[in-house]
Design a protein around this motif. Structure first.
Motif, PDB file in Angstrom:
ATOM      1  N   PHE A 139       0.856  -1.191   0.000  1.00 23.44           N
ATOM      2  CA  PHE A 139       0.000   0.000   0.000  1.00 23.44           C
ATOM      3  C   PHE A 139       0.891   1.240   0.000  1.00 23.44           C
ATOM      4  CE2 PHE A 139      -2.749  -2.982   2.524  1.00 23.44           C
ATOM      5  CZ  PHE A 139      -3.607  -3.238   1.480  1.00 23.44           C
ATOM      6  N   PRO A 140       0.391   2.334  -0.520  1.00 21.04           N
ATOM      7  CA  PRO A 140       1.193   3.558  -0.479  1.00 21.04           C
ATOM      8  C   PRO A 140       1.215   4.161   0.927  1.00 21.04           C
ATOM      9  CG  PRO A 140      -0.876   3.960  -1.587  1.00 21.04           C
ATOM     10  CD  PRO A 140      -0.828   2.489  -1.287  1.00 21.04           C
ATOM     11  N   LYS A 141       1.482   3.340   1.898  1.00 18.13           N
ATOM     12  CA  LYS A 141       1.555   3.786   3.282  1.00 18.13           C
ATOM     13  C   LYS A 141       2.956   3.462   3.798  1.00 18.13           C
ATOM     14  CE  LYS A 141      -3.226   2.283   4.068  1.00 18.13           C
ATOM     15  NZ  LYS A 141      -3.890   3.552   4.331  1.00 18.13           N
ATOM     16  N   THR A 189       6.422   1.813  -0.628  1.00 20.47           N
ATOM     17  CA  THR A 189       6.649   1.820  -2.070  1.00 20.47           C
ATOM     18  C   THR A 189       8.060   2.284  -2.405  1.00 20.47           C
ATOM     19  OG1 THR A 189       5.501   3.927  -1.964  1.00 20.47           O
ATOM     20  CG2 THR A 189       4.298   2.088  -2.892  1.00 20.47           C
TER      21      THR A 189
END
Lengths: 278, 462
Positions: A139-141, A189
């Motif tokens: 996830f872009p976390k 990411t």
């Protein structure tokens, strides 16, 4: 540890890979020119599939597959692209439910419970049968948030300390912790491809699944990253049951399984392994 | 010759240039022993000749048209008698306009004097000479350009790179024109606003709580001295925009989520075009819908609950504006949510997350920059919207935060200040430019805030 490898003959329309099969694979859906090799059935399996057929609209993607996945076993599935390996994998935690035109027939049991029965909750099923995808998809976390995602959703941690512990343990098991321990708040990411895939594995094992499905987990990685993931898979089978789809013969050959490779029982299998269909 | 004819001839010459350039390259290639020995393909030599023929000539044509009127003006005026030339600038302009309108046949000779008639003759002569010269020069430049380009065709000439370069500069010029235009608009508004601030202090304008732009047009006229505090307008604008956004953002965003994540393909195929029709309804239609249907309904509803509601209320205007904006928010958010890769959905669902958890924790954060962008665009629409407010919210500049009262907005006041016969140098009309400037800064501020929000909270996916 017993591992088996199942080839295209075991899964799906092997007819597609047969030189005689011609161009239209569906003409041959009634020709039983495949058979299961290796050891399809084991005692007291973790998951078992019986006579599974999968259709996308009216195209049949999997024909009549019966297969057991033993406890703490790594089962590797090989076969040419498009033969239904991934589709079969996805039926094991009902990821195919997302695709509206997909229809599954037959029985798939997780410890004697039919996962396609009416009252099966896919949320609980997917917590028990986790999945790692072909392309690393963190996830872009932050790295921490990626791993904490599952435990949060399933309410596995009751305090921050507990969550920290789960995150650390999962990252350690995915042998990623030492590389990222000082950068847990950095975006997931931003990691390299191999690290991202190990992060995805950490994310999957953070909810303590019983089975982990891996859909060509190394196809987007370089050989060194691939080697690390392969090592990891070998370690993970201590705790988890793993089903893996791969194009790599070395991966299919984990542990002590040599049967398929050294003495294929079926001509098609031999053709595939020796590269005549490559 | 007409300008359009000249232009068509120019296009034809460019095309001929293309053909000649291409042919020439074939000839050159045959001379040196094959096309592969030339640096570029024949079409590149052709393009090069066409561009060399077209561009300089086109530039000349544009410059000619830009300066023709002024040069002719100066030439005609120079021939006029001395006492006419001594006239005041604006009177001379009027005098000259009469000459031109007679010369072009749009008025008759009854009002003109001797000098004007002869000047008109002179004007006609100059114009026809100018037209002829323009046509000749442009064609000449085009032919010379094409010949020069064709002359240069040789195996070593890098025509491909040359053409690429020219295209790059054409694109640059276009974007430069867009920037320049924006700058021009801002500057013109700024200078007019500065003139306004010469008569009304900036502080009065920015912090004044009273807006009643009544000025005595003549010195002896009895009128209020006028107060130009724009705070009530700003508050009215924000109030109505806020009501609109409270309607549009939740409804738009949630229907976007439904459409992109839950709805069947058939439902989507029907719904999206319908909503796009909603976006195409002219705002004046929304305006009378607000004034004739929504506003009375709200008043009756409010009165039945014992509230005092003005017959034109911020609530009515804001509600209808919100409905108008829904398609914007929806369409933009829908595109953005669809652009989030499916691998994110699979990852989340594969973890055992439910659909709504996936939407809240993965899709929305990933789509946030685009959604904020869409909302910002919607806010700009709301702030700039005039018609609905004119019809449904009234014109009284009341400083209130109560949406049940009549308020007015910056754009509506700009309209009312400039509608009708107005003197363009009284503070009353110049106030419109000051309002325009403020509007510009408010939108700029919104953009900056949105940019900041996006930077801070974006979760970037690949």
């Amino acid at each position: 540890m017993n591992s088996i490898a199942v080839t295209a003959d075991g899964i799906g329309e092997a007819g597609a890979s047969s030189p005689e099969a011609g161009l239209d694979i569906h003409d041959h859906s009634d020709v039983k020119d495949y058979e299961t090799v290796g050891e399809p059935f084991v005692e007291d399996p973790k998951m078992s599939a019986r006579n599974v057929n999968v259709y996308y609209a009216d195209k049949q993607a999997i024909m009549d597959v019966s297969l057991d996945i033993g406890k703490n076993e790594v089962i590797a599935m090989i076969g040419p692209s498009g033969c239904g390996k991934s589709t079969f994998l996805r039926t094991l935690n009902r990821m195919n439910d997302i695709i509206p035109i997909c229809r599954v027939e037959g029985n798939i049991n997780l410890e004697d419970q039919d996962i396609y029965r009416g009252d099966q909750d896919t949320v609980l099923l997917r917590a028990r049968v986790g999945m790692v995808f072909q392309k690393p998809n963190p996830f872009p976390k932050s790295i921490y948030e990626n791993v904490a995602y599952g435990p949060r959703i399933h309410g596995l941690a009751h305090s921050k300390a507990e969550l920290d512990e789960i995150v650390e343990k999962s990252l350690r098991r995915a042998s990623l912790f030492d590389e990222v321990k000082d950068a847990l708040d950095k975006p997931g990411t931003g990691l390299s491809g191999g690290q991202q895939q190990r992060l995805c594995i950490a994310r999957a094992i953070a909810v303590s699944p019983e089975v982990i499905l891996m859909d060509e987990p190394c196809s987007a990685l370089d050989p060194i990253a691939t080697a690390r993931i392969e090592e990891l898979i070998d370690e993970l089978k201590e705790r988890y049951t793993i089903a893996i789809v791969t194009h790599s013969m070395q991966q299919a050959e984990v542990g002590d399984t040599k049967e398929v490779f050294t003495m294929p029982k079926h001509e098609l299998t031999e053709n595939y392994i020796t590269g005549r269909f490559g | 010759m007409q300008t359009s004819t000249v232009f068509l001839v120019l296009v034809a010459l460019s095309f001929v240039g293309f053909l000649v350039g291409r042919k020439r390259s074939h000839a050159v290639a045959a001379g040196v022993g094959g096309m592969h020995l030339l640096h570029s393909l024949p079409k590149h030599y052709g393009y090069m000749a066409a561009l060399w023929a077209g561009l300089p000539a086109l530039l000349l044509l544009v410059l000619w048209m830009a300066f023709e009127a002024r040069v002719v003006h100066n030439l005609v005026v120079a021939e006029l008698p001395a006492q006419v030339q001594q006239l005041h600038h604006s009177e001379l302009g009027l005098y000259y306009n009469q000459i031109v309108s007679y010369a072009t046949g749009s008025s008759d000779a009854t009002l003109l004097d001797e000098n004007q008639l002869s000047a008109a003759e002179h004007y006609r002569e100059l114009m026809s000479n100018s037209g002829l010269m323009k046509a000749l020069l442009v064609c000449l430049v085009a032919i010379i350009g094409a010949l020069l380009a064709v002359q240069r065709v040789s195996p070593a000439l890098r025509a491909r790179n040359h053409v690429e370069n020219i295209f790059k500069w054409i694109l640059f010029t276009c974007s430069f024109i867009a920037v320049l235009t924006t700058l021009g608009i801002v500057l013109s508004v700024l200078f007019e606003a500065l003139r306004f601030f010469q008569s009304i202090p900036v502080t009065d304008f920015l912090f004044g709580l009273q807006w009643s732009p009544q000025m005595a047009i003549r010195i002896d006229q009895v009128a209020a001295s006028g107060s130009f505090g724009f705070v009530p307008l700003l508050v009215g604008t924000l109030l109505i925009s806020m009501v609109a956004m409270v309607i549009a953002v939740p409804v738009g965003l949630m229907s976007a989520i439904y459409l992109s994540e839950y709805a069947s393909r058939q439902f989507r195929a029907v719904t999206k075009p319908l909503l796009e029709i909603l976006a195409g309804v002219p705002t004046v239609v929304y305006g009378f819908f607000a004034a004739l249907t929504v506003a009375p309904f709200i008043r009756e509803l409010g009165e039945s609950m014992g509230l005092t509601v003005a017959s034109e209320s911020a609530l009515a205007a804001g509600l209808v504006m919100g409905i108008m904006i829904i398609p914007f928010v929806l369409s933009l958010s829908d595109d953005i949510i669809n652009a989030v890769p499916d691998s994110m959905r699979e990852a989340s669902l594969g973890m055992g997350a439910t659909m709504s958890e996936t939407i809240r924790k993965v899709l929305l954060p990933a789509a946030l920059p685009g959604i904020v962008g869409g909302i910002l665009l919607a806010v700009s629409r709301a702030i700039g919207e005039t018609m609905i407010v004119v019809m449904a919210a009234g014109l009284s500049a009341k400083l209130t935060a109560n949406p049940l009262e009549a308020v007015t907005t910056i754009t509506v006041q700009i309209v009312t200040l400039l509608v009708g016969d107005q003197e363009f140098d009284s503070p009353k009309t110049l106030a419109a430019f000051a309002l325009g400037l403020v509007l510009f800064f408010v939108t700029l501020l919104l953009n900056i805030v949105a940019l900041y929000v996006v930077r801070k909270y974006r979760e970037q996916y690949e």
